[in-house]
Write a protein that holds these residues in place. Structure first.
Motif, PDB file in Angstrom:
ATOM      1  N   TYR A 113      75.009 -60.824 -76.872  1.00 15.10           N
ATOM      2  CA  TYR A 113      74.520 -59.648 -76.156  1.00 15.10           C
ATOM      3  C   TYR A 113      74.609 -58.415 -77.044  1.00 15.10           C
ATOM      4  N   LYS A 114      75.741 -58.222 -77.697  1.00 11.06           N
ATOM      5  CA  LYS A 114      75.914 -57.054 -78.554  1.00 11.06           C
ATOM      6  C   LYS A 114      74.892 -57.055 -79.693  1.00 11.06           C
ATOM      7  N   LEU A 115      74.658 -58.207 -80.276  1.00  6.69           N
ATOM      8  CA  LEU A 115      73.679 -58.323 -81.352  1.00  6.69           C
ATOM      9  C   LEU A 115      72.273 -58.003 -80.841  1.00  6.69           C
ATOM     10  N   PHE A 116      71.929 -58.563 -79.688  1.00  7.12           N
ATOM     11  CA  PHE A 116      70.611 -58.302 -79.098  1.00  7.12           C
ATOM     12  C   PHE A 116      70.457 -56.817 -78.779  1.00  7.12           C
ATOM     13  N   HIS A 117      71.483 -56.229 -78.174  1.00  2.85           N
ATOM     14  CA  HIS A 117      71.458 -54.808 -77.823  1.00  2.85           C
ATOM     15  C   HIS A 117      71.235 -53.960 -79.074  1.00  2.85           C
ATOM     16  N   HIS A 118      71.939 -54.266 -80.153  1.00  2.00           N
ATOM     17  CA  HIS A 118      71.786 -53.555 -81.419  1.00  2.00           C
ATOM     18  C   HIS A 118      70.360 -53.718 -81.956  1.00  2.00           C
ATOM     19  N   LEU A 119      69.838 -54.917 -81.907  1.00  2.00           N
ATOM     20  CA  LEU A 119      68.486 -55.190 -82.395  1.00  2.00           C
ATOM     21  C   LEU A 119      67.452 -54.385 -81.619  1.00  2.00           C
ATOM     22  N   VAL A 120      67.578 -54.362 -80.306  1.00  2.00           N
ATOM     23  CA  VAL A 120      66.633 -53.626 -79.476  1.00  2.00           C
ATOM     24  C   VAL A 120      66.676 -52.138 -79.820  1.00  2.00           C
ATOM     25  N   LYS A 121      67.874 -51.589 -79.928  1.00  4.78           N
ATOM     26  CA  LYS A 121      68.012 -50.164 -80.266  1.00  4.78           C
ATOM     27  C   LYS A 121      67.469 -49.875 -81.669  1.00  4.78           C
ATOM     28  N   THR A 122      67.742 -50.766 -82.628  1.00  8.76           N
ATOM     29  CA  THR A 122      67.267 -50.603 -84.001  1.00  8.76           C
ATOM     30  C   THR A 122      65.744 -50.567 -84.056  1.00  8.76           C
ATOM     31  N   CYS A 123      65.114 -51.289 -83.163  1.00  5.23           N
ATOM     32  CA  CYS A 123      63.641 -51.326 -83.118  1.00  5.23           C
ATOM     33  C   CYS A 123      63.063 -50.117 -82.382  1.00  5.23           C
ATOM     34  N   GLY A 124      63.938 -49.206 -81.929  1.00  5.20           N
ATOM     35  CA  GLY A 124      63.459 -47.999 -81.264  1.00  5.20           C
ATOM     36  C   GLY A 124      63.148 -48.193 -79.787  1.00  5.20           C
ATOM     37  N   LEU A 125      63.600 -49.291 -79.212  1.00  4.81           N
ATOM     38  CA  LEU A 125      63.368 -49.553 -77.801  1.00  4.81           C
ATOM     39  C   LEU A 125      64.579 -49.104 -76.991  1.00  4.81           C
ATOM     40  N   GLU A 126      64.360 -48.882 -75.724  1.00  5.61           N
ATOM     41  CA  GLU A 126      65.453 -48.489 -74.849  1.00  5.61           C
ATOM     42  C   GLU A 126      65.900 -49.677 -74.016  1.00  5.61           C
ATOM     43  N   VAL A 127      67.174 -49.709 -73.729  1.00  6.46           N
ATOM     44  CA  VAL A 127      67.744 -50.770 -72.900  1.00  6.46           C
ATOM     45  C   VAL A 127      68.147 -50.146 -71.568  1.00  6.46           C
TER      46      VAL A 127
END
Length: 184
Positions: A152-166
């Motif tokens: 989850y933490k890795l996915f969350h980081h990836l999403v944020k790195t891509c400029g997307l919001e969670v």
């Protein structure tokens, strides 16, 4: 594995075997009977024995909830299917995945699913030590949830790195539903 299950009269869950699934769901249709000769070779048994085995020991479900209830009725679950292993982990049934290819091994490892190879199963069976293939329920759930949280933490980081919001409110709902500590 089919022969192993058949020879031990082990319960068997069908997930992608059309003939066996059809026999259990729609026994009056002909797919099973049309392929019974080939199935007899797979199971290394007579056609009548195979049909009786599938009807007595086989299961198939059309909903996740039914499948989960089915798995809850077992003390342990040995499977060759990653989806069955994940579900077993989620509901708290000690589950061991038999890995048979690199893709399944990689998925099991990355998801924190306990696994063994097929040869280990045969050796454990020959030595009457099948129970040695399983982790305790607490250790299984702990490993699964620990890996799940890291993913989850890795996915969350990836999403944020891509400029997307969670949407954290939605993520928390999913995480709360997926915490399986209550099954202990």
């Amino acid at each position: 594995m089919y022969r192993f299950a058949f020879n031990n009269r082990a319960d068997i869950y069908f997930q992608s075997e059309p003939e066996e699934m059809q026999l259990l769901v729609k026994p009056n249709e002909s797919l099973f009977d049309k392929n019974i000769k080939n199935l007899a070779k797979v199971y290394n048994a007579s056609q009548k024995e195979v049909k009786n085995y599938v009807q007595k020991c086989g299961a198939v479900h059309t909903s996740i909830n039914d499948w989960a209830e089915y798995l809850k009725s077992y003390k342990k679950h040995l499977t060759t299917r990653i989806h069955g292993a994940i579900l077993g982990n989620k509901i708290g049934t000690p589950t061991t995945l038999i890995v048979h290819d690199s893709r399944t091994l990689e998925l099991a490892d990355s998801m924190g699913v306990h696994f063994v190879n097929g040869l280990d199963v045969y050796k454990a069976y020959e030595n009457n030590k099948l129970n040695s293939l399983f982790l305790s329920k607490a250790k299984q759930i702990n490993n699964f949830n620990k890996q799940r949280n890291q993913n989850y933490k890795l996915f969350h980081h990836l999403v944020k790195t891509c400029g997307l919001e969670v949407d954290n409110s939605q993520v928390e709902k999913v995480l709360l539903k997926a915490k399986w500590a209550e099954v202990l």
